[in-house]
Scaffold this active site. Structure first.
Site, PDB file in Angstrom:
ATOM      1  N   HIS A  24       0.838  -1.207   0.000  1.00 47.83           N
ATOM      2  CA  HIS A  24       0.000   0.000   0.000  1.00 47.83           C
ATOM      3  C   HIS A  24       0.874   1.260   0.000  1.00 47.83           C
ATOM      4  O   HIS A  24       0.592   2.218  -0.711  1.00 47.83           O
ATOM      5  CB  HIS A  24      -0.895   0.050   1.245  1.00 47.83           C
ATOM      6  CG  HIS A  24      -1.939  -1.034   1.328  1.00 47.83           C
ATOM      7  ND1 HIS A  24      -2.139  -1.791   2.460  1.00 47.83           N
ATOM      8  CD2 HIS A  24      -2.851  -1.468   0.423  1.00 47.83           C
ATOM      9  CE1 HIS A  24      -3.138  -2.647   2.250  1.00 47.83           C
ATOM     10  NE2 HIS A  24      -3.582  -2.481   1.020  1.00 47.83           N
ATOM     11  N   LYS A  26     -18.509  -5.511   8.421  1.00 48.66           N
ATOM     12  CA  LYS A  26     -17.438  -6.316   7.818  1.00 48.66           C
ATOM     13  C   LYS A  26     -16.434  -6.679   8.919  1.00 48.66           C
ATOM     14  O   LYS A  26     -15.961  -5.794   9.649  1.00 48.66           O
ATOM     15  CB  LYS A  26     -16.752  -5.496   6.708  1.00 48.66           C
ATOM     16  CG  LYS A  26     -15.907  -6.354   5.784  1.00 48.66           C
ATOM     17  CD  LYS A  26     -15.365  -5.558   4.612  1.00 48.66           C
ATOM     18  CE  LYS A  26     -14.187  -6.273   3.978  1.00 48.66           C
ATOM     19  NZ  LYS A  26     -13.538  -5.507   2.928  1.00 48.66           N
ATOM     20  N   ARG A  50      -1.914  -5.938  -8.307  1.00 50.65           N
ATOM     21  CA  ARG A  50      -0.782  -6.838  -8.087  1.00 50.65           C
ATOM     22  C   ARG A  50      -0.661  -7.860  -9.204  1.00 50.65           C
ATOM     23  O   ARG A  50       0.364  -7.998  -9.828  1.00 50.65           O
ATOM     24  CB  ARG A  50      -0.923  -7.559  -6.739  1.00 50.65           C
ATOM     25  CG  ARG A  50      -0.609  -6.689  -5.553  1.00 50.65           C
ATOM     26  CD  ARG A  50      -1.126  -7.310  -4.310  1.00 50.65           C
ATOM     27  NE  ARG A  50      -2.555  -7.618  -4.437  1.00 50.65           N
ATOM     28  CZ  ARG A  50      -3.326  -8.032  -3.463  1.00 50.65           C
ATOM     29  NH1 ARG A  50      -2.826  -8.224  -2.281  1.00 50.65           N
ATOM     30  NH2 ARG A  50      -4.604  -8.274  -3.657  1.00 50.65           N
ATOM     31  N   SER A  68      -2.874  -7.882   2.931  1.00 51.15           N
ATOM     32  CA  SER A  68      -3.177  -7.730   4.361  1.00 51.15           C
ATOM     33  C   SER A  68      -3.572  -9.083   4.951  1.00 51.15           C
ATOM     34  O   SER A  68      -3.160  -9.425   6.066  1.00 51.15           O
ATOM     35  CB  SER A  68      -4.328  -6.739   4.567  1.00 51.15           C
ATOM     36  OG  SER A  68      -3.983  -5.485   4.067  1.00 51.15           O
TER      37      SER A  68
HETATM   38  O1  PNS Z   1      -9.221  -2.953   0.320  1.00 57.74           O
HETATM   39  P1  PNS Z   1     -10.500  -3.406  -0.307  1.00 57.74           P
HETATM   40  O2  PNS Z   1     -11.309  -4.204   0.699  1.00 57.74           O
HETATM   41  O3  PNS Z   1     -10.273  -4.148  -1.587  1.00 57.74           O
HETATM   42  O4  PNS Z   1     -11.349  -2.075  -0.676  1.00 57.74           O
HETATM   43  C1  PNS Z   1     -12.632  -2.162  -1.246  1.00 57.74           C
HETATM   44  C2  PNS Z   1     -13.313  -0.775  -1.295  1.00 57.74           C
HETATM   45  C3  PNS Z   1     -13.365  -0.147   0.078  1.00 57.74           C
HETATM   46  C4  PNS Z   1     -12.567   0.121  -2.232  1.00 57.74           C
HETATM   47  C5  PNS Z   1     -14.775  -0.997  -1.845  1.00 57.74           C
HETATM   48  O5  PNS Z   1     -15.401  -1.980  -1.093  1.00 57.74           O
HETATM   49  C6  PNS Z   1     -15.629   0.273  -1.830  1.00 57.74           C
HETATM   50  O6  PNS Z   1     -15.407   1.189  -2.584  1.00 57.74           O
HETATM   51  N1  PNS Z   1     -16.638   0.320  -0.927  1.00 57.74           N
HETATM   52  C7  PNS Z   1     -17.535   1.440  -0.804  1.00 57.74           C
HETATM   53  C8  PNS Z   1     -18.939   1.125  -1.334  1.00 57.74           C
HETATM   54  C9  PNS Z   1     -19.091   1.481  -2.812  1.00 57.74           C
HETATM   55  O7  PNS Z   1     -18.895   2.599  -3.220  1.00 57.74           O
HETATM   56  N2  PNS Z   1     -19.510   0.480  -3.615  1.00 57.74           N
HETATM   57  C10 PNS Z   1     -19.802   0.687  -5.032  1.00 57.74           C
HETATM   58  C11 PNS Z   1     -18.622   0.490  -5.944  1.00 57.74           C
HETATM   59  S1  PNS Z   1     -18.198  -1.177  -6.117  1.00 57.74           S
END
Ligand code: PNS
Length: 165
Positions: free
Chosen positions: A20, A44, A93, A131
């Protein structure tokens, strides 16, 4: 004066890894300001609370001024609009990341066409860093010291004291 270019780097960051950090550093070469936005989603399951995750990121960034750290909930593109960001950064990645990222990017574009998704390739050394794999290794006493910033390593040792101390 040209407008400041702001990007959001969203994620769970449970916890922040060196992969990150690598993406944040790359993003700073393109954008004037990067907001690292930790998803606050109590439903979550996470190892660290969002407050703990924010604190670890702040400590790891060590006051690097163009980096802000915040939490968000709800729609990412809505948060980005409020913050006047024009882009969402995601680290890539391997091919296995692609499908999910592609789907999210297209959904975000549908929800707000003015916010661009920007994918940054992590450095080769972080290709296998995630992670979840770090948490698993740390839980069983594995040495993860070269995969996470020091403040994260210390916090992981606090979470899994018996095996690490
Ligand atoms: O580190 P992660 O868990 O891969 O991150 C995922 C994240 C937080 C980027 C994604 O879950 C997110 O954007 N959540 C917010 C809800 C949202 O906007 N959803 C619609 C787009 S898919």
């Amino acid at each position: 004066m040209s407008k400041k270019k702001i990007a959001i780097y969203p994620g769970s960051f449970d916890p922040l890894t060196n992969g990150h950090v690598d993406v944040i550093e790359r993003a700073l070469e393109i954008f004037d300001e990067v907001i690292v936005a930790v998803l606050h989603n109590p439903s979550k399951k996470s190892l660290f609370s969002s407050a703990e995750r924010v604190e670890m990121i702040k400590q790891s960034m060590n006051g690097l001024t163009p980096v802000q750290v915040d939490t968000f909930d709800g729609l990412l593109v809505e948060y980005a609009r409020i913050k006047k960001a024009t882009a969402v950064i995601r680290g890539m990645r391997a091919i296995s990341d692609f499908e999910n990222e592609f789907q999210m990017a297209l959904m975000n574009r549908k929800l707000n066409k003015d916010i661009q998704s920007v994918f940054l390739m992590t450095g080769l050394r972080w290709i296998f860093t995630s992670s979840s794999i770090i948490k698993e290794a740390a839980q069983f006493g594995g040495d993860i010291s070269d995969m996470v910033p020091e403040p994260v390593q210390l916090k992981l040792m606090e979470k899994f004291p018996k095996l690490n101390n």
